[in-house]
Structures are given as structure tokens and as C-alpha cells.
Write a protein that holds these residues in place. Structure first.
Motif, mmCIF file in Angstrom:
data_model
loop_
_atom_site.group_PDB
_atom_site.id
_atom_site.type_symbol
_atom_site.label_atom_id
_atom_site.label_comp_id
_atom_site.label_asym_id
_atom_site.label_seq_id
_atom_site.Cartn_x
_atom_site.Cartn_y
_atom_site.Cartn_z
ATOM 1 N N GLY A 121 40.547 32.297 13.717
ATOM 2 C CA GLY A 121 41.756 31.490 14.570
ATOM 3 C C GLY A 121 42.783 31.030 14.652
ATOM 4 O O GLY A 121 43.842 30.264 14.326
ATOM 5 N N ASN A 203 37.006 15.123 18.119
ATOM 6 C CA ASN A 203 35.732 13.824 18.682
ATOM 7 C C ASN A 203 34.673 14.533 18.763
ATOM 8 O O ASN A 203 34.283 15.660 19.762
ATOM 9 N N GLU A 337 46.229 21.862 19.684
ATOM 10 C CA GLU A 337 46.703 20.619 19.570
ATOM 11 C C GLU A 337 46.477 19.967 17.928
ATOM 12 O O GLU A 337 47.086 18.774 17.258
ATOM 13 N N ARG A 340 48.858 21.631 15.952
ATOM 14 C CA ARG A 340 50.488 20.520 16.208
ATOM 15 C C ARG A 340 50.199 19.418 15.542
ATOM 16 O O ARG A 340 51.733 19.101 15.190
ATOM 17 N N VAL A 341 49.408 18.487 15.301
ATOM 18 C CA VAL A 341 49.515 17.847 15.150
ATOM 19 C C VAL A 341 49.260 18.184 12.553
ATOM 20 O O VAL A 341 50.093 16.984 12.336
ATOM 21 N N GLU A 344 52.758 18.737 12.021
ATOM 22 C CA GLU A 344 53.721 17.471 13.074
ATOM 23 C C GLU A 344 53.618 16.579 11.691
ATOM 24 O O GLU A 344 54.565 16.413 10.553
ATOM 25 N N ILE A 360 42.982 11.231 12.499
ATOM 26 C CA ILE A 360 43.263 11.725 13.817
ATOM 27 C C ILE A 360 42.418 11.807 14.661
ATOM 28 O O ILE A 360 41.589 13.174 13.964
ATOM 29 N N ARG A 361 42.137 11.727 16.010
ATOM 30 C CA ARG A 361 40.941 12.221 15.851
ATOM 31 C C ARG A 361 41.414 13.375 17.773
ATOM 32 O O ARG A 361 42.108 11.702 18.331
ATOM 33 N N LEU A 362 41.067 14.078 17.892
ATOM 34 C CA LEU A 362 41.434 14.740 19.219
ATOM 35 C C LEU A 362 40.488 15.174 20.495
ATOM 36 O O LEU A 362 39.873 15.095 19.663
ATOM 37 N N SER A 363 40.346 15.281 21.212
ATOM 38 C CA SER A 363 39.874 15.278 22.208
ATOM 39 C C SER A 363 40.071 16.981 22.780
ATOM 40 O O SER A 363 41.211 17.133 22.391
#
Lengths: 379, 379
Positions: A121, A203, A337, A340-341, A344, A360-363
Motif C-alpha cells: 500500500g 510516532n 502524510e 507527502r512528506v 516533499e 520527521i515524526r508523524l502522528s
DNA sequence: CGACCTGTTGCATACGGATGCAAATTGAAA
DNA sequence: TTTCAATTTGCATCCGTATGCAACAGGTCG
């Protein structure tokens, strides 16, 4: 719209029938090729910018510029060239372009496990997003065990613009540094210290803590943790987050199973071990695949009811977790996300990635479902 | 062996914390780069064959030949060059090589659906086999709906040596011909007439017939078929094979559900429709994912027992089909064989693929499991 | 009307390796 | 020792596009 082929049509091509290794071969002649639209020579070799230029009486530079956004070229000349190019079906040769620009527009994607549904995925979304901005994905499916450097040597020779590593396992930092030498590299869901590699990750600690809280709210007090691959960063973070939080809440860690793999069967096995001790209210599995195996084993082999007798939660939120049969409470990774990051980061000044390794940590989101006694709103 | 990172280590990198779209960024300086082993300049640009040659006092041709198997070069010179190349970490630039050889060693893989677990498995094996013979896989993840030609235009510009299409859906023959223009192309599990595209597919008719026979042997007489995507060749072949065979056996086709997709939820829906009529002994779903959805729905929503009240069979033999909970009888696609044949076709004289579009049918195996009342030997 | 500036265009060359061809070297055969 | 063939090696050029630089065109301003 695709043409619907007649359902009754017999296969008209001669076929090579193969059964159990024996095969009979027959080939058919090649179908006639229809000529190119503008009556061009039907040579198989594509037309080059020089030829195109000569036909139009302009220089090859002009053709190149016509295809280069922002290049110094008069609008009408560009239009004329592009129009004619379309007619004779000219497209700039990407290889030659790579050579002179020393930029390939190719992103290397290193994967080692496509069995866990979470990864396909992710890869799918990633490659689509990259495509959307004109980048192609070169897949490196590395195999555990065999010589990694050899498998990744192509990564260097192909001059990919950047490398994305999706493998949670395998690959030491040094091997990776070697493979990506001088190229921006981004690890997804994996954090490596002391290298110039950037990382984008969920995260995990937050997620694990949220699940611990959720267990607590649902009334569980004796909880267990089932590890994935013990030494992976994802596993360690989830484990630490969970264990720490249950201690804070005054819950009991009734069992903790070490893991050798993130797999359905490993989940089953761990679940049975825990169920045998009959001292656990809720199990947190390091990921959904483990948890799903756990649910099946608990229900079918251990004779436990989920969620009535025991709660189960996973991590990732793969599609199967939402299936009514499992309805697994889990912590959803912010896949969109993440994609996307990553895109980017690559799209932006890639050289900056080299200079400063960024983490980078994403929630993510806690998804409550029936496996912990919550009736979900929708499928 | 990979180093086991300390489980207690805190993340020392400064981090970019992101929560719900808000983010705070801090970056860390780049870690010092250790110099190259042979004290070479630590410039980021890789060394070229010419430089290497000059250092060794030989010609650039010699270097090129040293790296070209079978080239005319003395054994000791080659050894000397390779040795020094290894020291200074020289590797031939693949891009330049592509340009001059007009061969990229890249295979384009066109996919449109990585959700069905059958495909990731196939892609994984395929790309590994290709890698083993020095070919890389460039992934083209096409999206239904949007402009296909645009999405595939890169396929042409990148001069891939061959194209493998794994998408069972989408893509008309003409679009594909356009995209692969002049390149060998192989479709997997999809047969298109009237094009110069080769195909490798499972013998769907044989498989469907085998399942019909199996149903019969197990005592089912009123059977149903659940279609996947109706107009795909795989679906049509399975459907025809099955329907034809049950007629031959004097069985009743109690229901036939048209399909719009190969998905778990479509399987659930179809199963419920069939169960409502209470006139079916066995259901053949066009693939495993449908069947698995069907089993869940039958057991949980329709209140049927599988296999006691109704048999279920699928097609593909994805990993989940073997899970104890489903233990799904299915027809196993010969994935390894498919991969082998495809790789052989590409490895062999690829231009032959263009001249004669070949269709290869491979036999699969009937896998009998509990969903049709058979106790499987092992997991 | 001339100096100057902006915007276009073509020329020449670079990108890094592969390869046909001729030159050079070696060995063997005569 | 001479001649011829086989093997090595280097030279030059090509693959197809991008781009710095100079030339040039058209227009503006003084």
C-alpha cells in the motif's frame, strides 16, 4: 473505456501449452504493424532531436529548448516544434537527457518485505505520488541473507536522484551509507543514528501509549506485548512506549513475547503462549499482521472470545484490520502524510537532505474497533 | 549481522515533531564524512573511466573493456584495472552505458492494483529474478481513470528493454501497443488478441474445471459462480471453464453474480445474495480475495457454516488462503513458473518477442482445504 | 542616427562509455 | 630470420540531449 471482449471468443492465437514441465511450442507470425500517423518511415528506432530539427530547418538546440520549461525560446517557435514533434511522435530520449543533466528523475526504492500488506500500500501510494511529479521508481527488492552490497551496487551505478528505504529490517547503516553514497536517502519507519540518512516515521511511542491508554479505559489491567522483529526500531519504540505507559497507569505486564518476525503465524504462536497462562486481559501486537494471527488463534485454538475474554490491538491499520471478521483496534499510520512528506523532501532541495539528516515524526490515529470492545461507527 | 541498537537509547537527533499538520523543525548539522579508503579526493562526483585510465596510464577503452565480459583485453591488464577500480571505488556509469549501448537493462513493470495480495507476491519474485540476471525493475503504477497515455509516456522515454504488464484490468490493447511501441512486452494473466504482445497466463479454464470436478466429488450439485471484473480475460476464462464443466457434470448453476471488482467486500456482498436464496451447495469465487470475503460473510452474517452448510473455493492461492481460519480450497497459480517463463522470455532473444507474439499457458494445482470439506495435510 | 539592451538562435562541446578500425605487439610457423 | 596470424591496445567517433557563449535581431532611448 476499454473494449469489452466477447465472452464467447475462443483464443485464436496458437498457444504454447505447458503442463507439468512438458511443453509444446508453436508461434504465430507477427501481426502487421500499422504505419505511423504522419507517414513517417516505420523504422523501429525513434526519431532524434537532430532529425526533428533538420526537418524543421532549426537547430537541435531549439528542439531541446522547446521541451525545456523556462528555456530561452520564442513562444511561436516552441509551439511549431512541439506541434511537429507530436506529429512525428518525437519524445526526448530520457537516457541522453540523464547523461547531460546528470539527473535521472529516478528514485530508488529499497524494499525487503512485500508480504506485510502495509508495504504494498505504501509503495503504491509513493510511486504514484512520485510519478505525478515526473519521477519514476526503480525497485530494489533485496533478499535477506545474500550479499547486500552486491544487490545494492546497481543503486549506485544507476545514479538515482534519491533513495527511499522501506525495509524495516535488514540493512545496517553502513551498508546503506555505502549504497546511497552522495545521494539523498530517506528511511521510512526506521531510524538510524549516526548516519547522514533522513528518516520519516510514525510516532510509534505515541501510538503505543495511546493503545495502552485505550486498554486501560476499556478496563484491561493485565496486558501483554508481542514483539515483531525485536531489534527493529519500530518494534523497540512500540514496545518501550507501551511498557512505559502501562507502568505509569499501574497496569501489569503479564507477558512479553520476543519476536523473530512480523508474520501471521508468529502472531498465532505468541497468542497461544499468552492464552495458556490465562493471566492476560489484553494483548498489544507489534503490528496488525501479528494481531490478526493472534485473533484467529485465540478464537479457534485457545477457545477465547475476542473481545469478550481478551482484547487485542495491533499497529498500522492495514486494510484487513477493518474487515468485520477482525475489526481490529489499531493505531493507524499516517500513510498519506508519510508519502507527502517524503515526496516533499525529495522535491525540495535534495542536496539539503545530504547536508542535514532530518528526522520527521508523524502522528497517527487510534482506531477503535470491536477487538477491544468498541463498536465502530462504519466499516 | 546487523548491530542491535540499544533498546534504551533515546533519539539523539534533533527532530521535527509533527502533529496534526503543525510542525516545528530543527535540523542537525551533517555528520562528518569519512574520507575514501585510498585517500582519494572526497569530491562527491564519482570517478570516470577516463580518469581511472589516466591514473593507470592506459586508455579509456581499456577500462571499458575490463568491465565488459568477453571483450578483447589481456587477462592481466583486466585484473590490474579491476583491482585499481575497486580501490578507488570506480563503477561504470550505467546511464552512459545505456546511451552508447542503447540497452538499459531496465524492465518496465506496469501494475494497477497492489491491493490484491497476489500481485505484491508476484512483483516481488519477478523483480528478484530480474535482479539476479542484472535487470532492474522500473515500476509504473497506473491509476484507473486518469490519462493512461500520459502515465505511460515515461515508459517510452525511458527506453526500457521490455515491458511486463501485471494489470489484469484497465489498459486497452491499443494503449499498450502505443506504450510499448517497438519493445517486447509480456502480459501476465491477461490475454489480448490482435496485438504483438506476448502473454503468460495460468490455465484458468483448467483450474475452473478442476474446481468444478472437486465440487462434484465432494457432493455439491447446486453451485454458484461469483465473478470478479466481468470483462477481464481471467474472469471470463474461469467463468466459462466452470460453467461449462458443471453443465457437463449435470450440476445446477444456482446463481451467478456479476462483478465489478476483485475485492473482499464484493465477495461478502455476493455471498450474502447467494445465501439468501438458500439454493446453493458450493460457491466458486473468481479469486481468493472474493472468496475470503465470502467466507466471512457467510459465517458471520448469513449464519452458514463453511464447509458444513456450503462449500467455498477461490483461485490464486494467496497466503491468506492457507490460514487456518479460512483454509480455502483454491487453484494455485504457478507463480514461480510464471516468473521463470517471463524471465526466460526476456533473457532470451527479446527481439523474437516482437516478431512473434507468444501465448504461454501454465498449469496450476488444485489445493484442497477445509472450505470444501477436505482436511488439509499441513498448514 | 547611433549606442545599448533584451530576447532568440545556432554553434560547439560536454556528459561517460562502447566499439569499429588500425596500429602495435607477440608468437608461431616456414 | 622472415612472414603471417592472432591477440592487445589505443584512437577517434558515436550515442542523443543540454547548455555556455557568441552572434544576431528588434526595439528603445538619448
Amino acid at each position: 473505456m476499454e473494449a469489452i471482449e466477447s465472452a464467447a471468443s475462443e483464443c485464436k492465437k496458437s498457444e504454447i501449452e505447458v503442463a507439468n514441465g512438458e511443453r509444446t511450442m508453436r508461434k504465430q507470425g507477427s501481426p502487421s504493424l500499422q504505419g505511423e500517423p504522419p507517414g513517417e518511415a516505420l523504422s523501429r528506432k525513434p526519431i532524434t532531436a537532430r532529425e526533428l530539427a533538420r526537418m524543421l530547418g532549426v537547430s537541435q538546440s531549439a528542439v531541446s529548448r522547446a521541451f525545456t520549461p523556462g528555456a530561452s525560446i520564442a513562444a511561436d517557435l516552441r509551439k511549431r516544434i512541439l506541434k511537429y514533434a507530436a506529429e512525428v511522435d518525437y519524445q526526448p530520449n530520457a537516457i541522453a537527457s540523464m547523461l547531460s543533466k546528470s539527473r535521472t528523475n529516478i528514485i530508488g526504492i529499497v524494499v525487503s518485505d512485500m508480504q506485510n500488506p502495509f508495504y504494498p500500500g505504501l509503495i503504491e501510494k509513493l510511486s504514484r505520488s512520485l510519478q505525478r511529479i515526473g519521477l519514476q521508481s526503480l525497485l530494489f527488492n533485496i533478499t535477506k541473507g545474500s550479499n547486500l552490497e552486491e544487490q545494492l551496487s546497481a543503486l549506485r551505478r544507476y545514479n538515482v536522484d534519491a533513495v527511499i528505504v522501506i525495509s524495516a529490517t535488514i540493512l545496517s547503516g553502513s551498508t546503506l551509507s555505502w549504497a546511497t553514497e552522495g545521494r539523498p536517502a530517506i528511511l521510512i519507519n526506521r531510524v538510524i543514528e549516526d548516519t547522514n540518512l533522513s528518516c520519516v516515521a510514525c510516532n510509534n511511542v505515541e501510538g503505543a501509549r495511546a493503545l495502552a491508554d485505550h486498554f486501560y479505559q476499556q478496563g484491561a489491567r493485565r496486558v501483554a506485548y508481542v514483539a515483531g522483529l525485536s531489534h527493529t526500531t519500530t518494534n523497540r519504540e512500540r514496545q518501550n512506549g507501551f511498557v512505559t505507559r502501562i507502568a505509569e497507569l499501574g497496569m501489569t505486564l503479564s507477558a512479553q513475547i520476543e519476536g523473530r518476525e512480523y508474520s501471521y503465524y508468529a502472531g498465532r504462536k505468541a497468542a497461544l503462549e499468552i492464552a495458556a497462562r490465562k493471566s492476560t486481559d489484553a494483548i498489544f501486537f507489534a503490528n496488525d499482521i501479528l494481531a490478526i494471527g493472534g485473533i484467529d488463534a485465540l478464537r479457534e485454538e485457545a477457545g477465547c472470545r475476542v473481545p469478550d475474554d481478551i482484547f487485542v490491538a495491533g499497529f498500522d491499520d492495514i486494510p484487513m484490520a477493518g474487515w468485520p471478521h477482525y475489526s481490529l483496534t489499531t493505531f493507524r499510520q499516517p500513510v498519506d502524510e508519510i508519502v507527502r512528506v517524503v515526496v516533499e523532501m525529495i522535491e525540495g532541495d535534495t542536496s539539503a537532505l545530504l547536508r542535514a539528516a532530518t528526522v520527521i515524526r508523524l502522528s497517527g490515529d487510534l482506531i477503535e474497533r470491536r477487538s477491544t470492545g468498541v463498536e465502530p461507527k462504519a466499516r
